[in-house]
Design an enzyme around this catalytic site. Structure first.
Site, short mmCIF file in Angstrom:
data_model
loop_
_atom_site.label_atom_id
_atom_site.label_comp_id
_atom_site.label_asym_id
_atom_site.label_seq_id
_atom_site.Cartn_x
_atom_site.Cartn_y
_atom_site.Cartn_z
N ASP A 160 33.19 29.01 28.47
CA ASP A 160 31.95 29.54 27.88
C ASP A 160 31.23 28.36 27.24
O ASP A 160 31.79 27.28 27.09
CB ASP A 160 32.28 30.61 26.83
CG ASP A 160 31.03 31.16 26.15
OD1 ASP A 160 30.03 31.39 26.85
OD2 ASP A 160 31.04 31.34 24.91
N SER A 161 29.99 28.60 26.82
CA SER A 161 29.24 27.56 26.12
C SER A 161 29.82 27.29 24.73
O SER A 161 29.50 26.27 24.13
CB SER A 161 27.78 27.99 25.97
OG SER A 161 27.73 29.23 25.28
N TYR A 220 23.51 27.64 25.84
CA TYR A 220 23.10 27.51 27.23
C TYR A 220 21.88 28.41 27.49
O TYR A 220 21.08 28.13 28.38
CB TYR A 220 24.21 27.98 28.18
CG TYR A 220 25.37 27.02 28.41
CD1 TYR A 220 25.56 25.89 27.63
CD2 TYR A 220 26.28 27.27 29.44
CE1 TYR A 220 26.64 25.04 27.86
CE2 TYR A 220 27.35 26.42 29.68
CZ TYR A 220 27.52 25.30 28.90
OH TYR A 220 28.58 24.46 29.14
N GLY A 221 21.79 29.49 26.75
CA GLY A 221 20.83 30.56 27.08
C GLY A 221 19.37 30.22 26.92
O GLY A 221 18.50 30.97 27.35
N CYS A 264 30.84 33.78 30.30
CA CYS A 264 29.50 33.46 29.80
C CYS A 264 28.50 34.19 30.67
O CYS A 264 28.45 33.97 31.90
CB CYS A 264 29.29 31.95 29.88
SG CYS A 264 27.62 31.42 29.44
N THR A 305 25.33 33.86 30.69
CA THR A 305 24.27 32.96 31.12
C THR A 305 24.67 32.23 32.41
O THR A 305 23.88 32.14 33.36
CB THR A 305 23.97 31.94 30.00
OG1 THR A 305 23.69 32.67 28.81
CG2 THR A 305 22.81 31.05 30.34
N GLU A 365 27.40 32.24 15.89
CA GLU A 365 28.17 30.98 15.83
C GLU A 365 28.18 30.39 14.42
O GLU A 365 29.13 29.74 14.03
CB GLU A 365 27.57 29.93 16.79
CG GLU A 365 27.89 30.17 18.25
CD GLU A 365 29.11 29.38 18.77
OE1 GLU A 365 29.47 28.35 18.20
OE2 GLU A 365 29.71 29.84 19.77
N CYS A 378 26.07 39.09 26.77
CA CYS A 378 26.47 37.75 26.33
C CYS A 378 27.78 37.96 25.59
O CYS A 378 27.91 38.89 24.79
CB CYS A 378 25.39 37.18 25.42
SG CYS A 378 25.90 35.71 24.51
N THR A 379 28.75 37.09 25.86
CA THR A 379 30.09 37.30 25.29
C THR A 379 30.14 37.05 23.79
O THR A 379 31.17 37.33 23.15
CB THR A 379 31.12 36.42 26.02
OG1 THR A 379 30.62 35.07 26.07
CG2 THR A 379 31.35 36.91 27.44
N HIS A 380 29.06 36.55 23.21
CA HIS A 380 29.01 36.42 21.74
C HIS A 380 28.67 37.76 21.06
O HIS A 380 28.94 37.93 19.88
CB HIS A 380 27.92 35.42 21.33
CG HIS A 380 28.30 33.98 21.48
ND1 HIS A 380 28.39 33.36 22.70
CD2 HIS A 380 28.61 33.04 20.55
CE1 HIS A 380 28.72 32.08 22.52
NE2 HIS A 380 28.86 31.88 21.22
N1 DGL Z 1 28.39 33.38 25.57
C1 DGL Z 1 27.21 32.91 26.27
C2 DGL Z 1 26.71 34.03 27.18
O1 DGL Z 1 27.52 34.92 27.45
C3 DGL Z 1 26.25 32.39 25.24
C4 DGL Z 1 25.09 31.75 25.84
C5 DGL Z 1 24.50 30.62 25.09
O2 DGL Z 1 25.18 29.62 24.91
O3 DGL Z 1 23.31 30.73 24.78
O4 DGL Z 1 25.62 34.05 27.67
#
Ligand code: DGL
Length: 270
Positions: A11-12, A43-44, A74, A76, A154, A188-190
């Site tokens: 993931d990012s 990343y998004g 992720c 994204t 985060e 998004c996994t966050h």
């Molecule tokens: N966990 C990433 C996702 O699922 C976060 C994306 C990001 O870094 O913006 O999209």
């Protein structure tokens, strides 16, 4: 033996740990290697070309450790370059889109056939969740980019009654609530870390964690390919960012108070 090799997850940043936690519950006998690209998060907000470049470096790093399969934890990356990752990996690869959309469509069938997709800007712009939901027969799709959610999760400890969190969440979610979606994809996994706050504004809607769904996706794939391991159980953590910060914040994302020791790597070398 191929099936004794670890599963690679990336993931990012820390968000993919929501998938890792589900995976460890579902498949406790697998060895897992997790990589979080914390030095380059988010990343998004990046272009598809940059997302692809980062995703391929993450993939090459995991492949260098000899993984048998990759879970792209992720939204994204899954929505922008799943096929590029598969081509470079040369091992089975699963993203978060397919299983998450299948679960949402199942719920929508019993309701108004309406699903909300919450994701990063790059995820929503790709249209990948929307296309997969249509394939599964969903008629009505509400797309909502939530670019403030990743930095919030985060860098902050969001709680259901903290005013900053509520201000940001209601900004994106309140307009959707009026349309009464049957399911909302946390694409998004966050976002599962905000689930209790999002639920306040969408009380009638089922929330689907893309990380949890993806863990089920990789279980299905490994079962199909005969690649399940019955003898592992170790997890290793790597980050491109500061290993101390990663370790400190990891338990919040894993949903359990466990000591995580992460190793730093220079992702630009891959
Ligand atoms: N966990 C990433 C996702 O699922 C976060 C994306 C990001 O870094 O913006 O999209």
């Amino acid at each position: 033996m191929e099936n004794r090799k670890p599963i690679g997850i990336f993931d990012s940043g820390l968000g993919g740990l929501t998938a890792l936690s589900a995976l460890r519950r579902l498949m406790p006998d697998e060895d897992i290697i997790y990589f979080g690209d914390s030095a380059r998060i988010p990343y998004g907000t990046k272009s598809p070309a940059v997302i692809k470049k980062f995703a391929l470096q993450d993939t090459r790093f995991l492949m260098s450790l000899g993984v048998k399969a990759i879970l792209i934890a992720c939204g994204t990356v899954s929505s922008n370059c799943l096929s590029d990752v598969s081509a470079v990996a040369g091992v089975p690869v699963v993203g978060v889109i397919e299983e998450t959309a299948r679960q949402a469509a199942e719920i929508a069938k019993g309701g108004n056939n309406r699903v909300a997709v919450l994701g990063t800007s790059a995820t929503i712009n790709s249209g990948a969740f929307e296309a997969e939901l249509r394939k599964n027969g969903v008629g009505d799709i509400i797309n909502q980019a939530c670019p403030m959610f990743v930095p919030l999760v985060e860098n902050w400890h969001p709680t259901a009654d903290d005013s900053a969190t509520n201000a940001i969440v209601s900004e994106y979610i309140a307009p959707i609530a009026k349309q009464l979606p049957d399911a909302a994809i946390l694409g998004c996994t966050h976002y599962p870390l905000l689930a209790n706050v999002i639920a306040k504004y969408l009380p009638e809607t089922r929330l689907i964690s893309s990380g949890e769904a993806a863990a089920l996706g990789i279980k299905k794939l490994l079962t199909e390919k005969g690649l399940l391991n019955g003898f592992g159980g170790k997890t290793e953590f790597y980050t491109s960012g500061g290993e101390k910060l990663f370790s400190q914040n990891a338990s919040r994302f894993l949903g359990e108070d466990i000591a995580v020791s992460a190793m730093h790597i220079d992702i630009e070398n891959y």
